[in-house]
Motif scaffolding. Structure first.
Motif, PDB file in Angstrom:
ATOM      1  N   SER A  19      35.498 -55.787  22.480  1.00 11.00           N
ATOM      2  CA  SER A  19      35.791 -56.922  21.608  1.00 11.00           C
ATOM      3  C   SER A  19      35.543 -58.265  22.284  1.00 11.00           C
ATOM      4  O   SER A  19      35.591 -59.305  21.650  1.00 11.00           O
ATOM      5  CB  SER A  19      37.253 -56.850  21.147  1.00 11.00           C
ATOM      6  OG  SER A  19      38.127 -56.952  22.263  1.00 11.00           O
ATOM      7  N   ASP A 246      29.247 -49.763  20.249  1.00 17.19           N
ATOM      8  CA  ASP A 246      29.583 -51.161  20.486  1.00 17.19           C
ATOM      9  C   ASP A 246      29.789 -51.425  21.983  1.00 17.19           C
ATOM     10  O   ASP A 246      29.216 -52.365  22.552  1.00 17.19           O
ATOM     11  CB  ASP A 246      30.841 -51.528  19.706  1.00 17.19           C
ATOM     12  CG  ASP A 246      31.294 -52.961  19.964  1.00 17.19           C
ATOM     13  OD1 ASP A 246      30.517 -53.885  19.661  1.00 17.19           O
ATOM     14  OD2 ASP A 246      32.409 -53.158  20.479  1.00 17.19           O
ATOM     15  N   THR A 284      28.151 -54.095  14.651  1.00 15.32           N
ATOM     16  CA  THR A 284      28.435 -54.877  15.855  1.00 15.32           C
ATOM     17  C   THR A 284      27.269 -55.817  16.178  1.00 15.32           C
ATOM     18  O   THR A 284      26.101 -55.404  16.122  1.00 15.32           O
ATOM     19  CB  THR A 284      28.699 -53.964  17.063  1.00 15.32           C
ATOM     20  OG1 THR A 284      28.661 -54.760  18.265  1.00 15.32           O
ATOM     21  CG2 THR A 284      27.648 -52.859  17.189  1.00 15.32           C
TER      22      THR A 284
END
Length: 443
Positions: A19, A246, A284
């Protein structure tokens, strides 16, 4: 065996780790492929290409008895003469007990990576640069013909290893086994160590760090990564799969902010038949463009034993598959490459120059779809047909690859040598590729 709780926990951890903000893409540099307004671009102009798969390029380039630098140069010259300017190549390979696995390989379970093969990749990229070609380098494999994810699982003891096609483990057991890789942190630690060494490598031929080499168009996470083989395991494993795509893409970009990253996905046929799966796993921003593979024989859309009576329906289904994914890419605002497609020879023959009536029709259909989307300003950037056999030939009467063989072809060891690949003797197919390249240049 990993529990559902362990898989979900690993997936959540991967999502959290991924993230963080992406590294800022390096300022536009001459010769590097970029994404602009949902399309690939090169030096301010649309980047459109005709490409091939040449997974064995590093093996040919290696300064060893199994290499053949002279043949590599001849193959690249032949491809260039056809108008091919983009090659999808294998930059990894893991030692495996599978009967059909490549040997030598780039690595074993330790950190003693094969410098001869890595030098072979250096040679390949240097030779491609001389011919103004771009490379897409994939760094893992869902299938075991190059070791791939099952090799990593074997090294970490994650379940009982078995090879693809083992009758004691019928489909979808192999796909479910290979897909355990995404949630195996020990396996991924080994994998990431190799990726860091590869992506951060400096060429022994040019002295240039890979991250500064515009010959590389993109790094690719794996060949045909799938979340699972069965719906049941897919429901459990999807979080780990999405997190792996991701997180791995972000990891590569943290080492190299100059190059694009793609997944190597087949499209929804490699995502449990779900377009939603494709969207969720590729939304993503670390994934720069979508990939598509089209395999009507392998997916039972066109019969391996009766192409004449099944071709029309299967080709129509393949055309729809392409169009659906073009629409998907457009909706997501990402470019698309059709990086694998193929059809068997007439009568399931393997010999160079044997009839390819239906394959030629299939190639024309795919090329027509690509040209139409390019002319319409769509997201499709190009194709890489599977695969280039060139002057390689099967070394055995049954056309099966055996460990120690050195006459590499595009058909990997898990298939008969000549099943899908294009030989230098396949005159009609070569003419179709050449005509397509001419049409793309004119757009």
């Amino acid at each position: 065996m990993l529990s559902r709780r362990a898989i979900l926990a690993a997936g959540a951890a991967g999502l959290t780790a991924g993230s963080a903000a992406l590294p800022t893409l390096a300022a536009a540099r001459p010769g590097f492929v970029r994404v602009e307004n949902g399309r690939l671009s090169l030096d301010g102009k649309p980047y459109r290409f005709v490409g091939a798969n040449l997974w064995y390029g590093a093996w040919l380039g290696a300064p060893a008895a199994f290499g053949d630098h002279a043949r590599l140069a001849r193959e690249l010259d032949k491809l260039k003469s056809l108008g091919v300017t983009n090659l999808r190549v294998l930059g990894a390979g893991e030692r495996s007990p599978a009967k059909v696995a490549m040997d030598p390989a780039f690595r074993g379970p330790g950190e003693d990576y094969d410098q001869t093969l890595l030098t072979g990749l250096d040679v390949l990229l240097a030779e491609m640069a001389k011919r103004d070609m771009k490379a897409v380098i994939y760094v893992n494999n869902f299938w075991d013909w190059s070791g791939g994810m099952p090799a990593y699982l074997n090294w970490t003891g994650n379940g009982t290893w078995f090879q693809q096609g083992d009758p004691a483990h019928p489909w979808p057991a192999f796909a479910d086994y290979s897909a355990r890789f995404y949630a195996d942190e020990k396996a991924n630690a080994l994998f990431r160590h190799y990726v860091k060494a590869l992506v951060g490598r400096t060429s022994t031929v040019t002295g240039k760090p890979y991250r500064d080499d515009p010959t590389i168009m993109a790094w690719q996470l794996a060949n045909e990564p799938r979340p699972a083989g069965s719906e049941e395991f897919g429901k459990v494993n999807r979080p780990a799969y999405d997190a792996w795509i991701d997180g791995t893409a972000r990891f590569i970009k943290s080492i190299d902010a100059n190059h694009l990253v793609s997944s190597g996905s087949e499209g929804d046929m490699g995502c449990l038949g779900s377009e939603a799966c494709v969207v969720e796993s590729h939304k993503t921003p670390a994934i720069d463009y979508l990939t598509l593979h089209v395999w009507p024989n392998n997916w039972s859309w066109i019969s391996m034993t009766d192409q004449p009576s099944t071709y029309e329906a299967g080709a129509a289904r393949s055309r729809d598959y392409i169009r659906r994914h073009v629409a998907l890419a457009k909706a997501m605002g990402k470019p698309l490459t059709i990086e694998e497609f193929g059809l068997i020879r007439d009568g399931r023959a393997f010999a160079p120059g044997s009839p390819v009536t239906f394959r030629d029709r299939f190639y024309r259909m795919v090329f027509d779809e690509v040209e139409a989307d390019m002319k319409a300003g769509g997201p499709t950037a190009g194709v890489n047909f599977w695969a280039w056999n060139g002057e390689g030939r099967a070394q055995h009467a049954d056309a099966w690859f055996k460990k120690g063989d050195r006459s590499y072809v595009g058909d990997p060891p898990q298939e008969e040598q000549g099943l899908f690949g294009v030989f230098d003797a396949d005159a009609s197919t070569l003419a179709i590729i050449r005509d397509h390249a001419k049409a793309v240049r004119a757009i």
